[in-house]
Design an enzyme around this catalytic site. Structure first.
Site, PDB file in Angstrom:
ATOM      1  N   GLY A   1       0.826  -1.198   0.000  1.00  0.00           N
ATOM      2  CA  GLY A   1       0.000   0.000   0.000  1.00  0.00           C
ATOM      3  C   GLY A   1       0.864   1.252   0.000  1.00  0.00           C
ATOM      4  O   GLY A   1       2.048   1.219   0.356  1.00  0.00           O
TER       5      GLY A   1
ATOM      6  N   GLU B   1       4.640  -5.816   7.693  1.00  0.00           N
ATOM      7  CA  GLU B   1       3.952  -4.773   8.456  1.00  0.00           C
ATOM      8  C   GLU B   1       4.541  -4.494   9.842  1.00  0.00           C
ATOM      9  O   GLU B   1       4.468  -3.366  10.330  1.00  0.00           O
ATOM     10  CB  GLU B   1       2.465  -5.126   8.584  1.00  0.00           C
ATOM     11  CG  GLU B   1       1.659  -4.962   7.302  1.00  0.00           C
ATOM     12  CD  GLU B   1       1.837  -6.117   6.327  1.00  0.00           C
ATOM     13  OE1 GLU B   1       1.341  -6.018   5.198  1.00  0.00           O
ATOM     14  OE2 GLU B   1       2.499  -7.130   6.696  1.00  0.00           O
TER      15      GLU B   1
ATOM     16  N   GLY C   1       0.072  -5.105   0.424  1.00  0.00           N
ATOM     17  CA  GLY C   1      -1.102  -4.991  -0.439  1.00  0.00           C
ATOM     18  C   GLY C   1      -0.942  -5.698  -1.768  1.00  0.00           C
ATOM     19  O   GLY C   1      -1.929  -6.116  -2.376  1.00  0.00           O
TER      20      GLY C   1
ATOM     21  N   ASP D   1      -2.199  -7.660   7.100  1.00  0.00           N
ATOM     22  CA  ASP D   1      -3.611  -7.410   6.785  1.00  0.00           C
ATOM     23  C   ASP D   1      -3.902  -7.931   5.382  1.00  0.00           C
ATOM     24  O   ASP D   1      -3.251  -8.849   4.928  1.00  0.00           O
ATOM     25  CB  ASP D   1      -3.939  -5.913   6.948  1.00  0.00           C
ATOM     26  CG  ASP D   1      -3.126  -5.018   6.014  1.00  0.00           C
ATOM     27  OD1 ASP D   1      -2.122  -5.498   5.421  1.00  0.00           O
ATOM     28  OD2 ASP D   1      -3.481  -3.833   5.861  1.00  0.00           O
TER      29      ASP D   1
END
Length: 338
Positions: free
Chosen positions: A67, A139, A116, A147
């Site tokens: 991301g 992360e 992501g 996630d």
């Protein structure tokens, strides 16, 4: 901001072709890109002309670095945290759409595929890596937790390998990604242009991949299975560290040293998240859990600080708060995830 599309979406010979188009940022995902992918998949879902989807990335560095975390930090600093929550909501929903897509969804995970990037690739039905692939959920390095369905994938890797990957933000090779269930096939990078041409010519996706794939060979991570299972099966992060230190091998000492540099709150949340995801039967439930976790971490100081230290200032000296795992409220983490 450039007017060039951040996602190229077109239909060729019955193939919906999506290309992530931010090569200078290794195609890091913005909210705009998530919406573009979602809209294209929504249109193609009911379009009888489209029989399959191909996802790839522009440039030669990788499919997607994750991301756009600089943008997430800017939202928080500008007192717009809900913009980040909106991004995550749409991103996680897209993962569920991809996982349940009714047509073959082929993802070419060449080069860097992290965070992501794993979300838009590893929930597809035909996931291809190469010998150049570096796949990770990094992360805990920035004050977040795995996630985009990452804890679903990690919790289903062999033994405790997924726990190790999530806590230590460790990187998988292409062979590792196949062994761990993040990918299905390894195609040599030299064969990738021919595979892409075959797919865009309308060839059957499964048959085309089978024609160009190679034996991935042994996964380097598999050689670590015994000590990883022994140490990372512990109930808490401090116990994991104690077991690593007691083992005393070079690999165990290196893993313990890595954990000492990562965000304490993220480590506790990651272990709890992976363990809870093992108990869940549906990806959507895991995505709900991860949304709660990410939103909770967004309200804490570590995410902004981690992005500053790793990406903005690049001093690699984050000041975590709390600074130690002993200071993290385990009960609060468990309650949030539950």
């Amino acid at each position: 901001m450039s007017d060039e599309p951040q996602v190229l979406a077109r239909v060729e010979n019955g193939v919906g072709h999506l290309t992530l188009n931010r090569p200078r940022a290794i195609n890091a995902l913005t909210h705009r890109m998530i919406i573009s992918i979602r809209d294209a998949l929504g249109q193609w879902r009911s379009d009888a002309r489209v029989h399959s989807v191909l996802l790839d990335g522009a440039g030669d560095r990788g499919l997607c670095a994750g991301g756009d975390i600089r943008g997430l930090r800017e939202n928080v600093l500008a007192s717009r945290p809900n913009d980040t929550r909106d991004f995550w909501r749409d991103e996680y929903t897209l993962c569920a759409v991809i996982a349940n897509y009714p047509k073959p969804y082929v993802a070419l995970m060449d080069g860097v595929t992290m965070g992501g990037g794993v979300g838009v690739a590893s929930h597809g039905s035909i996931r291809v890596v190469t010998e150049r692939s570096t796949v990770a959920m990094p992360e805990t390095r920035i004050g977040l937790a795995p996630d985009i369905g990452g804890t679903w994938l990690l919790s289903r890797a062999p033994g405790e390998i997924g726990t190790y990957l999530g806590l230590n933000a460790a990187t998988m090779t292409g062979a590792d990604a196949v062994w761990c269930g993040f990918a299905d096939h390894l195609v040599p990078s030299t064969n990738l242009p021919e595979l892409r041409d075959a797919l865009l010519a309308g060839d059957d996706p499964a048959a085309a991949v089978a024609r160009f794939e190679a034996d991935p060979g042994p996964a380097p991570l598999e050689a670590n299975r015994d000590w990883v299972d022994s140490c990372y099966s512990a109930a808490t992060v401090p116990e994991v560290i104690d077991r690593l230190d007691a083992l005393g091998t070079d690999a165990a000492r290196a893993a313990s040293a890595e954990l000492a540099e990562l965000c304490p709150t993220s480590l506790v949340a990651t272990l709890a998240g992976v363990r809870r995801s093992r108990q869940r039967d549906h990806l959507r439930d895991v995505l709900d859990q991860e949304y709660r976790t990410s939103s909770w971490l967004l309200d804490r100081p570590d995410l902004v600080e981690g992005i500053r230290a790793r990406v903005v200032d690049k001093d690699n000296a984050p000041r975590w708060n709390p600074a130690t795992i002993a200071e993290v409220d385990l009960a609060e983490v468990e309650q949030m995830i539950a």
